[in-house]
Design a protein around this motif. Structure first.
Motif, PDB file in Angstrom:
ATOM      1  N   LEU A 153     -10.053 -21.067  -4.636  1.00 28.79           N
ATOM      2  CA  LEU A 153      -9.434 -21.391  -3.361  1.00 28.79           C
ATOM      3  C   LEU A 153      -7.961 -21.749  -3.517  1.00 28.79           C
ATOM      4  N   ASP A 154      -7.464 -21.694  -4.746  1.00 30.93           N
ATOM      5  CA  ASP A 154      -6.065 -22.038  -4.983  1.00 30.93           C
ATOM      6  C   ASP A 154      -5.176 -20.805  -4.995  1.00 30.93           C
ATOM      7  N   ASP A 155      -5.655 -19.730  -4.393  1.00 30.73           N
ATOM      8  CA  ASP A 155      -4.921 -18.475  -4.350  1.00 30.73           C
ATOM      9  C   ASP A 155      -3.859 -18.548  -3.251  1.00 30.73           C
ATOM     10  N   PRO A 156      -2.564 -18.552  -3.589  1.00 32.93           N
ATOM     11  CA  PRO A 156      -1.525 -18.670  -2.558  1.00 32.93           C
ATOM     12  C   PRO A 156      -1.579 -17.508  -1.558  1.00 32.93           C
ATOM     13  N   VAL A 157      -1.317 -17.823  -0.299  1.00 34.34           N
ATOM     14  CA  VAL A 157      -1.268 -16.814   0.764  1.00 34.34           C
ATOM     15  C   VAL A 157       0.187 -16.610   1.155  1.00 34.34           C
ATOM     16  N   ILE A 158       0.636 -15.369   1.112  1.00 34.83           N
ATOM     17  CA  ILE A 158       2.018 -15.014   1.444  1.00 34.83           C
ATOM     18  C   ILE A 158       2.021 -14.275   2.781  1.00 34.83           C
ATOM     19  N   GLU A 159       2.921 -14.646   3.672  1.00 32.52           N
ATOM     20  CA  GLU A 159       3.055 -13.961   4.956  1.00 32.52           C
ATOM     21  C   GLU A 159       4.462 -13.399   5.069  1.00 32.52           C
ATOM     22  N   ILE A 160       4.553 -12.105   5.336  1.00 33.04           N
ATOM     23  CA  ILE A 160       5.861 -11.466   5.503  1.00 33.04           C
ATOM     24  C   ILE A 160       6.002 -10.982   6.931  1.00 33.04           C
ATOM     25  N   GLY A 161       7.243 -10.945   7.413  1.00 27.60           N
ATOM     26  CA  GLY A 161       7.531 -10.423   8.746  1.00 27.60           C
ATOM     27  C   GLY A 161       7.978  -8.980   8.631  1.00 27.60           C
ATOM     28  N   LEU A 162       7.174  -8.069   9.148  1.00 25.11           N
ATOM     29  CA  LEU A 162       7.487  -6.641   9.046  1.00 25.11           C
ATOM     30  C   LEU A 162       8.252  -6.157  10.267  1.00 25.11           C
ATOM     31  N   THR A 163       9.290  -5.381  10.036  1.00 28.21           N
ATOM     32  CA  THR A 163       9.962  -4.697  11.135  1.00 28.21           C
ATOM     33  C   THR A 163       9.131  -3.462  11.505  1.00 28.21           C
ATOM     34  N   PRO A 164       9.242  -2.995  12.755  1.00 26.18           N
ATOM     35  CA  PRO A 164       8.379  -1.881  13.198  1.00 26.18           C
ATOM     36  C   PRO A 164       8.556  -0.589  12.417  1.00 26.18           C
ATOM     37  N   ASN A 165       9.662  -0.453  11.668  1.00 31.46           N
ATOM     38  CA  ASN A 165       9.906   0.804  10.957  1.00 31.46           C
ATOM     39  C   ASN A 165       9.313   0.830   9.550  1.00 31.46           C
ATOM     40  N   ARG A 166       8.457  -0.143   9.213  1.00 33.79           N
ATOM     41  CA  ARG A 166       7.895  -0.159   7.864  1.00 33.79           C
ATOM     42  C   ARG A 166       6.364  -0.108   7.899  1.00 33.79           C
ATOM     43  N   PRO A 167       5.783   0.983   8.402  1.00 34.69           N
ATOM     44  CA  PRO A 167       4.320   1.072   8.405  1.00 34.69           C
ATOM     45  C   PRO A 167       3.729   1.136   7.011  1.00 34.69           C
ATOM     46  N   ASP A 168       4.523   1.549   6.019  1.00 37.41           N
ATOM     47  CA  ASP A 168       3.995   1.657   4.656  1.00 37.41           C
ATOM     48  C   ASP A 168       3.656   0.297   4.063  1.00 37.41           C
ATOM     49  N   CYS A 169       4.241  -0.761   4.611  1.00 35.33           N
ATOM     50  CA  CYS A 169       3.973  -2.106   4.073  1.00 35.33           C
ATOM     51  C   CYS A 169       3.019  -2.901   4.941  1.00 35.33           C
ATOM     52  N   THR A 170       2.231  -2.206   5.744  1.00 36.64           N
ATOM     53  CA  THR A 170       1.127  -2.874   6.441  1.00 36.64           C
ATOM     54  C   THR A 170      -0.105  -2.908   5.539  1.00 36.64           C
ATOM     55  N   SER A 171       0.075  -2.646   4.261  1.00 43.94           N
ATOM     56  CA  SER A 171      -1.014  -2.710   3.285  1.00 43.94           C
ATOM     57  C   SER A 171      -0.551  -3.460   2.058  1.00 43.94           C
ATOM     58  N   VAL A 172      -1.483  -4.071   1.358  1.00 39.75           N
ATOM     59  CA  VAL A 172      -1.148  -4.775   0.120  1.00 39.75           C
ATOM     60  C   VAL A 172      -0.655  -3.776  -0.925  1.00 39.75           C
ATOM     61  N   PHE A 173      -1.267  -2.599  -0.949  1.00 39.58           N
ATOM     62  CA  PHE A 173      -0.855  -1.576  -1.902  1.00 39.58           C
ATOM     63  C   PHE A 173       0.595  -1.163  -1.653  1.00 39.58           C
ATOM     64  N   GLY A 174       0.982  -1.000  -0.380  1.00 39.06           N
ATOM     65  CA  GLY A 174       2.354  -0.606  -0.068  1.00 39.06           C
ATOM     66  C   GLY A 174       3.362  -1.661  -0.478  1.00 39.06           C
ATOM     67  N   ILE A 175       3.003  -2.940  -0.323  1.00 42.60           N
ATOM     68  CA  ILE A 175       3.898  -4.018  -0.742  1.00 42.60           C
ATOM     69  C   ILE A 175       4.041  -4.019  -2.261  1.00 42.60           C
ATOM     70  N   ALA A 176       2.921  -3.782  -2.956  1.00 49.11           N
ATOM     71  CA  ALA A 176       2.970  -3.712  -4.418  1.00 49.11           C
ATOM     72  C   ALA A 176       3.853  -2.551  -4.870  1.00 49.11           C
ATOM     73  N   ARG A 177       3.809  -1.442  -4.164  1.00 48.47           N
ATOM     74  CA  ARG A 177       4.634  -0.284  -4.512  1.00 48.47           C
ATOM     75  C   ARG A 177       6.114  -0.632  -4.398  1.00 48.47           C
ATOM     76  N   ASP A 178       6.505  -1.356  -3.356  1.00 47.88           N
ATOM     77  CA  ASP A 178       7.902  -1.752  -3.197  1.00 47.88           C
ATOM     78  C   ASP A 178       8.345  -2.710  -4.301  1.00 47.88           C
ATOM     79  N   LEU A 179       7.490  -3.669  -4.643  1.00 46.23           N
ATOM     80  CA  LEU A 179       7.841  -4.618  -5.704  1.00 46.23           C
ATOM     81  C   LEU A 179       7.967  -3.919  -7.048  1.00 46.23           C
ATOM     82  N   ALA A 180       7.088  -2.963  -7.309  1.00 48.01           N
ATOM     83  CA  ALA A 180       7.173  -2.218  -8.568  1.00 48.01           C
ATOM     84  C   ALA A 180       8.468  -1.415  -8.627  1.00 48.01           C
ATOM     85  N   ALA A 181       8.852  -0.821  -7.488  1.00 43.53           N
ATOM     86  CA  ALA A 181      10.104  -0.054  -7.443  1.00 43.53           C
ATOM     87  C   ALA A 181      11.301  -0.953  -7.668  1.00 43.53           C
ATOM     88  N   ALA A 182      11.175  -2.236  -7.298  1.00 44.81           N
ATOM     89  CA  ALA A 182      12.266  -3.187  -7.478  1.00 44.81           C
ATOM     90  C   ALA A 182      12.275  -3.792  -8.870  1.00 44.81           C
TER      91      ALA A 182
END
Length: 801
Positions: A153-182
């Motif tokens: 239960l100690d798993d941190p929860v992260i909330e991001i504010g998405l702009t409407p032009n980023r449908p690719d980051c409406t998934s955990v996988f898409g967010i991971a892809r962006d972080l890996a690219a960075a």
């Protein structure tokens, strides 16, 4: 968009800390709005009840001896019915904050017995709503260790504010892809394997509206055993605010957030015949999963069978075919829907769902089939069963768009020095295919990026991954001179009029630009070209021809709530026709009750008089003067538009043709039509009708010297016909000598039988300012004679004896 840290690391191999991940997310444009690191649960430890004795002074309380792992049992008073020796649960020591009851514990006495802590229920830890007893853990739970860590239960929860032009980051996988690219780790990009099916899917799919449904995938899984989803899945769904329902439904929710692929499951036993994707028929209804019935229109896309509508496409399924604990055969659906149609349907029906959130932004079309395969595998793993072969209808495949990308655009648009090789590497890590080694790359857009449409979009991708913080701050260049005027004349006049009316004690209001057709006609409107084709309400059908209807209605609403004496103004637009020049900038206002400039309401000297035409006139003149109208040339004439009282209204003009303002007391008939009562006076100043100031100053210099000679005032009283306006007497008197006479003011009006029928006496004060010398009595008498002569010629007035 919410996700947990462990969920992210399921797709991203990284050693980065939580702080590093949060900082990087914000830097690449996925702004972190909140991080819940579950710090409130860290003090709770796993403890074992050694003994449980009856409280000596309370039937429902027990005195527990609790082992917290340090070898020193502590005494706890507990009222839980399941408190007994041998139970292992979660313990909170004194000084611990318990979030479920919003209390920080301390050592206290309960019915005379000291209690050194608390054994907690799930509700007290905000794990669930269960509070019938304290948490009962398995016998192998390690006493003395952190309860949150053991229970994950100690798993941190992260909330991001998405702009409407980023449908690719409406998934955990898409967010991971962006972080890996960075550069924050490596993406675990394992392909989703296909599930081998046995036999064709017995349910066919017919797409009657291909413009609304470009593709549809379906599979039947027989012999499933539906029940609660596993604890790990429930914990992840709860962490992001979703309520676990059952394994089949939880799987669709999990895949929606994990891969950005919304799905739906039908109970196959409740589906009659084949599925048809069509437009709803007018008047059709559906009882949705939120237990609300929705009336549908032909603009809405639905999934239907022989029973009728089973699902609102892309938004929410129907209650009739939903899965429950009795479901044994399930149809898993994965489809593509038109984003604009989903957005309009959701807005029209007032439904907000996670599926709508993704479909209206545009989901990855190439994830339609893999998403269905992933969901099928999860169903088999968690519920068992035997899958049929996959049925895919309508999908034509994804044709990548190509963009020619000059890498020099990055420097031109952002100022960043990014090499062509680095630009290409960034784009490739984000999933773009880039060809070419020179100054221009040919870039192919991946299926999950419908927002990328041109070179500037690619520059943005390179910039955010390379680092916005790499852009060197630079001050704005100085022009070496004072800047010219920024605001237009109309903007300056609008601001000045607004300030002037506020200074006069009026409150600014903002009213609707739309009014009822009857009100529009009442105030000189009603042009068919100003009627709205799609009004938001029947009472807002026409563009307003005047500010007064909205202000009068606002004043009446205030009166209905006990604030009868109000003074309101608004500076905004009115509409005379549907052309650009038919839009006018107007400063309008009303005073109601006793809301005069000097105050209103009850006073020890007596009640204030009601507002009248002169209050409205003063407001109009103040607004005109503030907006730059030539005050010395204004002409005030009696009479105004028909919504004012005919004998208590006026018009302010500049010459015979330019109307600058109207004012007066609102006609009782007008108030009755607006369902308002009075007294009410109002005005409208047409700011855009005020002539533009001269571009260059004239050669005449302003007179800065003050006259050293004494100002002389002379009073005159003229008997004139009742129809003669006082302003005409003022003008005639002032014209007798424009150099010496500086002001003319009416100070008394008298009517009586001694003057004769239809006669009145108007008394004026004439201010005479000598500039070159002191005037002699003869010169003053001569000037007075010219005043009497002028007034007599122009108005027929006779000096009163």
């Amino acid at each position: 968009m919410k996700f947990t840290l462990s969920w992210l690391k399921e797709h991203l191999e990284t050693d980065a800390t939580l702080d590093q991940i949060v900082e990087k997310l914000t830097m690449i444009g996925l702004e972190v709005e909140d991080v819940d690191d579950k710090a409130a649960l860290k003090p709770f430890v796993i403890a074992k009840v050694l003994t449980a004795e009856q409280h000596p002074d309370a039937d429902r309380l027990r005195v527990l001896s609790v082992d917290t792992g340090d070898g020193k049992p502590v005494q706890v008073v507990c009222g839980a019915p399941n408190a007994q020796a041998g139970l292992i649960g979660a313990f909170a020591a004194p000084g611990t904050y318990v979030p479920g009851i919003d209390v920080t514990l301390s050592v206290g006495k309960i019915r005379g017995v000291e209690s050194h802590g608390m054994m907690c229920s799930e509700r007290e830890l905000e794990i669930s709503d269960e509070h019938n007893g304290i948490i009962d853990l398995p016998k192998d739970a390690p006493v003395g260790t952190s309860f949150a860590t053991w229970a994950k239960l100690d798993d941190p929860v992260i909330e991001i504010g998405l702009t409407p032009n980023r449908p690719d980051c409406t998934s955990v996988f898409g967010i991971a892809r962006d972080l890996a690219a960075a550069g924050l780790g490596t993406l675990k990009n394992a392909a989703i394997p296909a599930v081998a099916g046995k036999g064709a899917c017995p349910v066919d799919v017919i797409i009657e509206a291909p413009d609304l449904c470009p593709g549809f995938g379906l599979r039947l899984v027989r012999g499933v055993k539906n029940g609660p989803s596993p604890k790990w899945m429930q914990q992840r769904l709860k962490a992001i605010g979703l309520r676990p329902i059952n394994a089949l439904v939880d799987i669709t929710n999990y895949v929606t957030f994990d891969r950005g692929r919304p799905l739906h499951v039908f109970d196959a036993a409740k589906v009659k015949g084949d599925l048809t994707i069509r437009r709803a028929r007018d008047g059709e209804t559906v009882l949705a999963l939120d237990e609300r019935e929705y009336r549908l229109t032909p603009e809405i896309c639905v999934i239907a069978d022989g029973n009728g509508v089973e699902s609102i496409a892309g938004i929410m399924g129907g209650e009739h075919s939903g899965c429950d604990e009795n479901t044994t055969d399930v149809l898993v659906e994965s489809a593509l829907w038109d984003p604009m149609n989903v957005a309009r349907t959701g807005r029209d029906l007032g439904i907000i769902t996670d599926a709508r959130y993704r479909f209206e932004r545009g989901v990855d079309p190439e994830m339609m089939v893999p998403g269905l395969e992933l969901a099928t595998q999860l169903v088999l793993d968690l519920c068992g069963g035997e899958p049929s072969e996959l049925r895919v209808v309508g999908y034509q495949g994804y044709e990548p768009r190509g963009i020619s990308f000059p890498v020099a655009e990055v420097k031109r648009l952002t100022g960043l020095e990014v090499s062509g090789a680095e630009s290409r590497g960034i784009l490739e890590r984000l999933g773009f295919a880039a060809k070419g080694e020179g100054d221009v790359l040919e870039v192919s857009i991946p299926s999950w990026r419908p927002d990328v449409d041109g070179k500037a979009d690619l520059v943005e991708e390179v910039m955010r991954i390379h680092g916005v913080n790499e852009i060197a701050p630079a001050p704005l260049p100085s022009h070496g001179a004072v800047n010219g005027q920024i605001l237009t004349t109309l903007q300056n006049r609008t601001r000045s009029a607004r300030r002037a009316l506020a200074v006069r004690g009026m409150m600014e209001a903002v009213t609707w630009s739309f009014i009822d057709e009857k009100q529009a006609k009442l105030f000189g409107g009603g042009d068919p070209m100003l009627k709205l084709s799609n009004p938001i309400a029947a009472s807002m059908s026409d563009m307003r021809p005047s500010l007064l209807p909205g202000l009068i209605a606002a004043g009446q609403r205030n009166a209905a709530r006990g604030f009868a004496d109000v003074a309101l103004f608004e500076v905004s637009g009115i509409y005379e026709n549907d052309r650009y020049e038919g839009q006018r900038r107007v400063a309008g206002g009303i005073r109601r009750g006793t809301a005069k400039m000097e105050g209103a309401g009850r006073h020890w000297r007596g009640n204030s008089p009601a507002v009248d035409v002169f209050d409205a006139k003063a407001d109009a003149l103040a607004a005109l003067e503030a907006a730059g109208a030539p005050a010395d040339k204004l002409q005030v004439v009696a009479g105004g538009p028909e919504w004012y009282h005919p004998g208590r209204s006026g018009t302010i003009r500049l010459g015979p043709k330019i109307v600058l303002a109207t004012f007066g007391e609102i006609h009782p008939r007008t108030l009755e039509a607006l369902d308002a009562d009075g007294p009410v006076c109002g005005f409208e100043v047409f700011i855009d009708a005020i002539p533009e100031p001269k571009a260059k100053a004239t050669r005449t210099k302003p007179r800065l010297d003050l006259s050293p000679f004494q100002l002389v005032r002379r009073d005159f009283a003229f008997v004139v016909n009742k129809g003669v306006e006082a302003v005409s007497i003022e003008r005639a008197a002032a014209a007798a000598d424009k150099k010496l006479i500086t002001a003319v003011r009416v100070f008394d009006i008298f009517e009586g039988a001694s003057l004769g029928e239809d006669k009145k006496s108007v008394a004026i004060e004439v201010a005479i300012q000598p500039r070159d010398k002191t005037l002699t009595d003869e010169e003053l008498e001569a000037l007075a004679g010219r005043v009497v002569e002028n007034v007599g010629k122009q108005t027929g007035g006779v000096l009163r004896g």
